[in-house]
Write an enzyme that holds these catalytic residues in place. Sequence first.
Site, mmCIF file in Angstrom:
data_model
loop_
_atom_site.group_PDB
_atom_site.id
_atom_site.type_symbol
_atom_site.label_atom_id
_atom_site.label_comp_id
_atom_site.label_asym_id
_atom_site.label_seq_id
_atom_site.Cartn_x
_atom_site.Cartn_y
_atom_site.Cartn_z
ATOM 1 N N HIS A 1 48.468 38.071 43.707
ATOM 2 C CA HIS A 1 48.095 38.127 42.197
ATOM 3 C C HIS A 1 49.447 37.852 41.375
ATOM 4 C CE1 HIS A 1 46.352 38.627 38.240
ATOM 5 N NE2 HIS A 1 46.923 39.867 38.190
ATOM 6 N N ASP B 1 45.511 35.266 45.704
ATOM 7 C CA ASP B 1 45.362 36.360 44.893
ATOM 8 C C ASP B 1 43.974 36.914 45.162
ATOM 9 O OD1 ASP B 1 44.764 37.896 42.461
ATOM 10 O OD2 ASP B 1 45.392 36.498 40.927
ATOM 11 N N SER C 1 47.169 37.152 33.837
ATOM 12 C CA SER C 1 46.535 38.261 33.837
ATOM 13 C C SER C 1 45.803 38.924 32.663
ATOM 14 C CB SER C 1 47.390 39.157 35.070
ATOM 15 O OG SER C 1 46.696 40.559 35.298
HETATM 16 N N1 LIG Z 1 52.614 43.057 38.484
HETATM 17 C C1 LIG Z 1 51.844 42.927 37.314
HETATM 18 C C2 LIG Z 1 50.438 42.778 37.631
HETATM 19 C C3 LIG Z 1 49.622 42.818 36.540
HETATM 20 O O1 LIG Z 1 48.960 41.554 36.072
HETATM 21 C C4 LIG Z 1 52.110 43.939 36.324
HETATM 22 O O2 LIG Z 1 52.601 45.244 36.706
HETATM 23 O O3 LIG Z 1 52.056 43.777 34.904
#
Ligand SMILES: N[C@@H](CCO)C(=O)O
EC number: 2.3.1.31
Length: 380
Positions: free
Chosen positions: A361, A331, A166
């Site tokens: 995701h 995702d 991410s």
């Molecule tokens: N759950 C993750 C998702 C973000 O990619 C976070 O809070 O960092």
Amino acid sequence: MLTPSEVPLPPASGAWREGDPPGRRQWYERDRPLPLEAGGELPGVRLAFETWGRLAADRSNAVLVLHALTGDSHVVGPAEPGHPTPGWWEGLIGPGRALDTDRWFVVAPNVLGGCQGSTGPSSFTPGGRRWGGTFPFLTQRDQVTAEADLADALGIERWALVVGGSMGGMRALEWAVSRPERTRTLLLLATAAAASSEQIAWANIQLHAIRSDPHWRGGDYHDAAPGLGPHAGLGLARRLAHVTYRSEPELQVRFGRAPQGTEDPWNGGRYQVESYLDHHAAKLVRRFDAGSYVTLAEAMNSHEIGRGRGGTRAALSRVRARTLVAGVDSDRLYPLPQQAELAAGIPTADRVRVVESPYGHDGFLIEGEQVAALIGELVG
Ligand SMILES: N[C@@H](CCO)C(=O)O
Ligand SMILES: CC(=O)SCCNC(=O)CCNC(=O)[C@H](O)C(C)(C)COP(=O)(O)OP(=O)(O)OC[C@H]1O[C@@H](n2cnc3c(N)ncnc32)[C@H](O)[C@@H]1OP(=O)(O)O
């Protein structure tokens, strides 16, 4: 029932504060201001980081792990003084693990702009005031510049592996594009070459939720009465974000239409899924600073690997690292075509890999065995 804004909270929304116990963190302090892509500079930069294992004499065994939006340097290990939560990738680092600490020297910084030890809006300026709303706009490139300084300070010329998911994947990609000679292998998880219109749109709603909280005060809330801050706005942002982090089938199977315990949704009570979102909102509000959330969300929106580099294809063609790109099949926030674009554009990348998971995701955080197998393919 308590709403997040009613939960007793520490000052500064759980951000690390001067004088808090360091835990196992160390700090890198930059001795000169950091020039910023948007113009201007950031003085007094420091990055918190953690390491596991030993750096080899020839410095060839260093691995860089880059966290996502609300992660931190504490990749593995229990909650303890200085770490409000346990590791976010438990099981991946340690003797006999995918990142075997008998072999690898693993480094994990808290991102610049964050709130778990690195300089961010809740930190103090060199003049001794809180940055708050005066904290400058950062891009992913600024954050990677700071991380490259940390690597220099540690004497690491080239990473054996850079891995991130991410937002961490955005920075991992930026490392490989801007510093191809410093990245030997690369693992990109659930990320993209650029923040898409829809990703910016979801972030926009979260940013509005925080900024429209009366306790936001233009970002200058840190020294308001203890415990006061834009907690309701941050909680609202997390609720929205968390839905985008999971999948529709998962929520349906886990919660369906069930009420929460004995609560009656027709009489002021909640459905289970509402209680679940309340829980995640309250949990984030306790451990994360709203100013950092805004800074990091805007930095993610700025992510566009081809900016000033002749476009996406030209930028991706700079990568020299042997690369694996993986996405999560469920995702809905960073859908698989984004990872397919990366795999197709990076000349040294293998075919795109698919992490099978019902969790959306967040699958890149939850499916540890599949992530471990991908790491093993690159450096096993
Ligand atoms: N759950 C993750 C998702 C973000 O990619 C976070 O809070 O960092
Ligand atoms: C493990 C950590 O939180 S590490 C903290 C650092 N965080 C990060 O690095 C950010 C990345 N992590 C995250 O975003 C998330 O924490 C994730 C992805 C790891 C969470 O994923 P999962 O393990 O699947 O957790 P899930 O979404 O099922 O939520 C479980 C929580 O919801 C709670 N919950 C489940 N159903 C309900 C309900 N009906 N009502 C209220 N709470 C509920 C559980 O009790 C559990 O609480 P806890 O986390 O306080 O123990």
